[in-house]
Design a protein around this motif. Structure first.
Motif, PDB file in Angstrom:
ATOM      1  N   ALA A 148       0.864  -1.196   0.000  1.00  0.00           N
ATOM      2  CA  ALA A 148       0.000   0.000   0.000  1.00  0.00           C
ATOM      3  C   ALA A 148       0.889   1.231   0.000  1.00  0.00           C
ATOM      4  O   ALA A 148       1.923   1.258   0.682  1.00  0.00           O
ATOM      5  CB  ALA A 148      -0.902  -0.010   1.232  1.00  0.00           C
ATOM      6  N   ILE A 149       0.479   2.245  -0.753  1.00  0.00           N
ATOM      7  CA  ILE A 149       1.338   3.423  -0.915  1.00  0.00           C
ATOM      8  C   ILE A 149       1.667   4.048   0.443  1.00  0.00           C
ATOM      9  O   ILE A 149       2.771   4.554   0.651  1.00  0.00           O
ATOM     10  CB  ILE A 149       0.693   4.440  -1.905  1.00  0.00           C
ATOM     11  CG1 ILE A 149       1.722   5.479  -2.354  1.00  0.00           C
ATOM     12  CG2 ILE A 149      -0.553   5.097  -1.338  1.00  0.00           C
ATOM     13  CD1 ILE A 149       2.815   4.968  -3.232  1.00  0.00           C
ATOM     14  N   ASP A 150       0.742   3.970   1.397  1.00  0.00           N
ATOM     15  CA  ASP A 150       1.001   4.548   2.726  1.00  0.00           C
ATOM     16  C   ASP A 150       2.107   3.808   3.479  1.00  0.00           C
ATOM     17  O   ASP A 150       2.696   4.353   4.412  1.00  0.00           O
ATOM     18  CB  ASP A 150      -0.283   4.548   3.567  1.00  0.00           C
ATOM     19  CG  ASP A 150      -1.219   5.649   3.129  1.00  0.00           C
ATOM     20  OD1 ASP A 150      -2.059   5.394   2.241  1.00  0.00           O
ATOM     21  OD2 ASP A 150      -1.090   6.782   3.628  1.00  0.00           O
ATOM     22  N   ASP A 151       2.369   2.568   3.091  1.00  0.00           N
ATOM     23  CA  ASP A 151       3.413   1.781   3.772  1.00  0.00           C
ATOM     24  C   ASP A 151       4.721   1.777   3.001  1.00  0.00           C
ATOM     25  O   ASP A 151       5.687   1.143   3.430  1.00  0.00           O
ATOM     26  CB  ASP A 151       2.949   0.314   3.937  1.00  0.00           C
ATOM     27  CG  ASP A 151       1.686   0.210   4.760  1.00  0.00           C
ATOM     28  OD1 ASP A 151       1.501   1.075   5.642  1.00  0.00           O
ATOM     29  OD2 ASP A 151       0.894  -0.713   4.508  1.00  0.00           O
ATOM     30  N   PHE A 152       4.744   2.447   1.858  1.00  0.00           N
ATOM     31  CA  PHE A 152       5.909   2.305   0.977  1.00  0.00           C
ATOM     32  C   PHE A 152       7.104   3.150   1.430  1.00  0.00           C
ATOM     33  O   PHE A 152       8.246   2.719   1.368  1.00  0.00           O
ATOM     34  CB  PHE A 152       5.524   2.673  -0.464  1.00  0.00           C
ATOM     35  CG  PHE A 152       6.614   2.368  -1.443  1.00  0.00           C
ATOM     36  CD1 PHE A 152       6.847   1.054  -1.852  1.00  0.00           C
ATOM     37  CD2 PHE A 152       7.434   3.367  -1.936  1.00  0.00           C
ATOM     38  CE1 PHE A 152       7.875   0.754  -2.733  1.00  0.00           C
ATOM     39  CE2 PHE A 152       8.461   3.081  -2.823  1.00  0.00           C
ATOM     40  CZ  PHE A 152       8.677   1.776  -3.225  1.00  0.00           C
ATOM     41  N   TYR A 153       6.822   4.380   1.894  1.00  0.00           N
ATOM     42  CA  TYR A 153       7.908   5.300   2.240  1.00  0.00           C
ATOM     43  C   TYR A 153       8.264   5.090   3.715  1.00  0.00           C
ATOM     44  O   TYR A 153       7.413   5.260   4.584  1.00  0.00           O
ATOM     45  CB  TYR A 153       7.473   6.746   2.016  1.00  0.00           C
ATOM     46  CG  TYR A 153       6.849   6.978   0.659  1.00  0.00           C
ATOM     47  CD1 TYR A 153       7.633   7.008  -0.489  1.00  0.00           C
ATOM     48  CD2 TYR A 153       5.467   7.153   0.519  1.00  0.00           C
ATOM     49  CE1 TYR A 153       7.061   7.214  -1.737  1.00  0.00           C
ATOM     50  CE2 TYR A 153       4.893   7.368  -0.723  1.00  0.00           C
ATOM     51  CZ  TYR A 153       5.688   7.391  -1.848  1.00  0.00           C
ATOM     52  OH  TYR A 153       5.116   7.592  -3.077  1.00  0.00           O
TER      53      TYR A 153
END
Ligand SMILES: Cc1cc2nc3c(=O)[nH]c(=O)nc-3n(C[C@H](O)[C@H](O)[C@H](O)COP(=O)(O)OP(=O)(O)OC[C@H]3O[C@@H](n4cnc5c(N)ncnc54)[C@H](O)[C@@H]3O)c2cc1C
Length: 243
Positions: A148-153
């Motif tokens: 998920a994009i929220d967990d990527f960075y």
């Protein structure tokens, strides 16, 4: 320096598994700067430019994502996103149009922006704003997982890829409402963001998406603002006209 040049995606995954420290190179607009200035000297480069599926996009329906989704190959350059996907992904197309110069936009890619994970990368605010159900497809010889994009960075120029993983694509829902992107720099063009902001209304789910770049160690959302605006639109019965 070793130069690995796989001809297929499977070969690329095998090469990354055998050489986890090999640095992938796609458009090269970040990697070549690092090499030319001698900031980084990897033992091996893994050239992804022969893998044609990375430069393709397709639309489809995917589990866990509502509505039509664009599966954007990691190496599709910004210039093509602006040309071919402005209707489906308006926020990302606007962001891509502010990246560097035409030459950089012809080479640079969202996969490369994600690989570098700079807090100043222009794709990130647009991807965050596009919704919580944006997923990065991370692949390795062990299989594919969706991040998920929220967990990527996870930190300054750090992402959640494992050493043997490569980015295959990003899955982004087609816009169901208006999207915007804005960037402030020290001049109007060819500039790294002093601050960038991505914004999207999602009438289907009654949610608001935001993404802020260059203002924290990682790209991030303005969560309180998202909730405030979504509630205001609901309270005033404005979601019906938000599309
Ligand atoms: C003059 C100039 C101006 C620029 N202006 C901007 C700007 O305005 N906004 C902005 O955001 N950026 C800017 N950039 C930076 C750069 O263009 C972007 O970050 C671009 O998105 C990088 O894409 P690329 O394909 O060239 O990546 P590359 O340079 O090939 O790779 C970048 C990073 O991603 C990794 N990587 C690449 N592909 C994959 C993959 N499939 N899987 C895993 N890791 C991968 C690489 O190992 C590397 O760490 C600029 C660069 C230059 C030289």
């Amino acid at each position: 320096m070793e130069f690995l040049r796989p001809a297929t995606w499977d070969e690329a995954l095998a090469a990354k598994a055998e050489n986890p420290s090999a640095l992938p190179i796609s458009g090269g607009t970040d990697v070549m700067v690092e090499l030319n200035f001698d900031r980084h000297r990897p033992a091996a480069l893994l050239d992804l430019n022969r893998i044609s599926e990375l430069t393709e996009w397709e639309s489809g329906v995917y589990e866990g994502q509502e509505g039509e989704v664009i599966r954007l190959g990691a190496a599709v350059p910004y210039a093509r996103i602006t040309r071919e996907l402005a209707r489906q992904l308006p926020g990302l197309a606007l962001a891509g149009n502010t990246v560097g110069s035409p030459q950089i936009r012809n080479r640079g890619s969202v996969g490369g922006n994600l690989g570098g994970a700079s807090p100043a990368g222009d794709a990130h605010p647009a991807l965050l704003a596009a919704g919580r159900d944006v997923f990065v497809e991370a692949a390795s010889v062990r299989g594919t997982r969706l991040i998920a994009i929220d967990d990527f960075y996870v930190g300054v120029k750090r992402n959640s890829l494992e050493p043997d993983e490569l980015i295959r694509a990003v899955r982004i829902p087609v816009a169901d409402g208006p999207q915007q992107f804005s960037k402030i720099g020290t001049r109007n063009a060819m500039v790294i963001a002093v601050c960038a902001f991505g914004f999207a209304l999602h009438p289907r789910s009654g949610t608001v998406g935001t993404g802020i770049g260059s203002a924290a160690p990682t790209p991030r959302r303005a969560v309180a603002a998202e909730e405030f605006l979504a509630d205001e639109l609901a309270e005033r019965n404005l979601w019906a006209t938000a599309g």
